[in-house]
Design an enzyme around this catalytic site. Structure first.
Site, short mmCIF file in Angstrom:
data_model
loop_
_atom_site.label_atom_id
_atom_site.label_comp_id
_atom_site.label_asym_id
_atom_site.label_seq_id
_atom_site.Cartn_x
_atom_site.Cartn_y
_atom_site.Cartn_z
N GLN A 1 0.83 -1.21 0.00
CA GLN A 1 0.00 0.00 0.00
C GLN A 1 0.86 1.26 0.00
OE1 GLN A 1 -3.44 -0.27 2.84
NE2 GLN A 1 -2.47 -2.21 3.34
N GLN B 1 13.50 -1.19 -0.35
CA GLN B 1 12.90 -2.17 0.55
C GLN B 1 13.81 -3.38 0.74
OE1 GLN B 1 8.94 -3.26 -0.60
NE2 GLN B 1 8.54 -4.45 1.24
N LEU B 2 13.70 -3.97 1.91
CA LEU B 2 14.42 -5.21 2.22
C LEU B 2 14.10 -6.27 1.18
CD1 LEU B 2 16.06 -6.87 4.40
CD2 LEU B 2 13.83 -7.48 5.35
N SER B 3 15.12 -6.91 0.65
CA SER B 3 14.92 -7.92 -0.38
C SER B 3 14.22 -9.15 0.18
CB SER B 3 16.27 -8.33 -0.98
OG SER B 3 16.11 -9.44 -1.83
N ARG C 1 14.17 -11.82 -1.52
CA ARG C 1 14.92 -12.92 -2.10
C ARG C 1 16.23 -13.18 -1.36
NH1 ARG C 1 17.20 -12.75 -8.35
NH2 ARG C 1 18.15 -14.82 -8.41
N ARG D 1 -4.11 8.14 4.46
CA ARG D 1 -3.66 7.05 5.32
C ARG D 1 -3.90 7.25 6.81
NH1 ARG D 1 -3.78 3.20 1.59
NH2 ARG D 1 -2.35 3.58 -0.16
#
Length: 325
Positions: free
Chosen positions: A86, A97-99, A101, A233
């Site tokens: 969102q 962002q934190l991976s 993978r 939000r």
């Protein structure tokens, strides 16, 4: 809602990493630039009273382009991928962002908590060799599976909360989430089982739910925040988790730049303040010191119901008494 959120221990935090230190003054100077023929030296010598005046004037006229010059970088930690999806819909922003993978840090925290709870000796970090990694993943999987199968609701929650955001409405059921928390743990157990059998992380992650925690760095300017992000939000119509994040962020920004963000809030507050000759603080609306005059808010809530709706919105992260007046 506030009590249940506190009990849940959401584990979500918002940290302001960097911002335009003199952002309030820069907004005021930029506002003058658009109207004044004065040289730069005189514009930059603006006094504190003028800063207040120009911020107020741009807000009243909804002339928010000067606000774009005040920029904020913040980190949200522990949010779910439901909420991060969102968040990144706000396109006038930058994200890292934190991976999903290459990192399984939150999952490993849950696995190690499960290992500790059952007395299983698990490595805090898998060995560099392929055999060592697979052995560690097997132990993680076994511990998580045992936690899902054998532990009580409170123990399962303590482990699952390390890796997953658990909705307060699920916790409020009083039955361990009606199998939801157990399912979270089993998904993590299957994930590590797949890794132990040689599956790639990019494929094993397909078993994981969107409740999985993540971390994201966001950069937004004041205009995007006050005109778009906060009105959408902070509202009760927003999903509870991103609403929680929005209120936490508003609290952080109100501390560093109160003259910019004291009038911010859900869409009902923004609309009311743009209609007024003198806008009022969000806190004054929450306390009932100021009343709403609009017949209905942009979300079609009727006038008499707006104050209660606003208090409900704030219940996810309410300000303290007298805060941000």
């Amino acid at each position: 809602m506030a009590a249940s959120l506190e009990k849940a221990g959401l584990g979500i935090s918002v940290r302001l990493l960097e911002y335009t230190g003199d952002g309030e003054r820069i907004v005021a100077v930029a506002s003058k630039v658009s109207l004044s023929r004065s040289p730069a030296e005189r514009l930059l010598a603006i006094g504190e009273d003028e800063v207040e005046t120009w911020i107020l004037e741009t807000f009243r006229r909804q002339h928010f382009s000067p606000w774009e010059h005040s920029v904020y970088t913040f980190m949200v930690e522990g949010l779910s991928r439901v909420a991060s999806h969102q968040l990144v819909r706000h396109r006038v922003a930058s994200y890292t962002q934190l991976s999903h993978r290459y990192s399984e840090g939150y999952l490993r925290e849950a696995a190690l908590k499960a290992c500790e709870s059952i007395g299983l000796d698990c490595p805090s970090k898998p060995a560099e060799t392929e055999g060592g990694r697979k052995a560690a993943y097997r132990l993680y999987s076994q511990a998580l599976e045992r936690a899902a199968r054998d532990f009580g609701a409170s123990e399962r929650f303590a482990i699952a909360a390390k890796a997953f955001v658990i909705p307060p409405t699920i916790l409020a059921r009083g039955d361990g989430g009606d199998g939801v928390v157990e399912a979270y743990l089993r998904s993590a157990a299957i994930y590590y089982s797949l890794l132990s059998r040689g599956a790639r992380r990019e494929d094993a992650r397909y078993i994981l739910p969107d409740a999985l925690r993540t971390r994201i760095v966001v950069t937004m300017n004041a205009r995007e925040l006050i005109q778009v992000f906060f009105p959408l939000r902070m509202c009760t119509r927003a999903q509870w988790e991103i609403r929680h994040i929005a209120w936490l962020l508003w609290r952080e920004l109100s501390r560093v730049h109160p003259r910019l963000f004291r009038w911010a809030g859900p869409s009902c507050v923004l609309r009311e303040n743009t209609l007024r000759t003198t806008p009022a603080s969000l806190y004054s609306y929450l306390e009932g010191v100021e009343r709403f005059t609009q017949p209905r808010c942009p979300e079609l809530v009727e006038n008499k119901a707006i104050p209660g709706c606003l208090r409900q919105a704030a219940s996810v992260a309410p300000p303290g008494d007298g805060e941000y007046e």
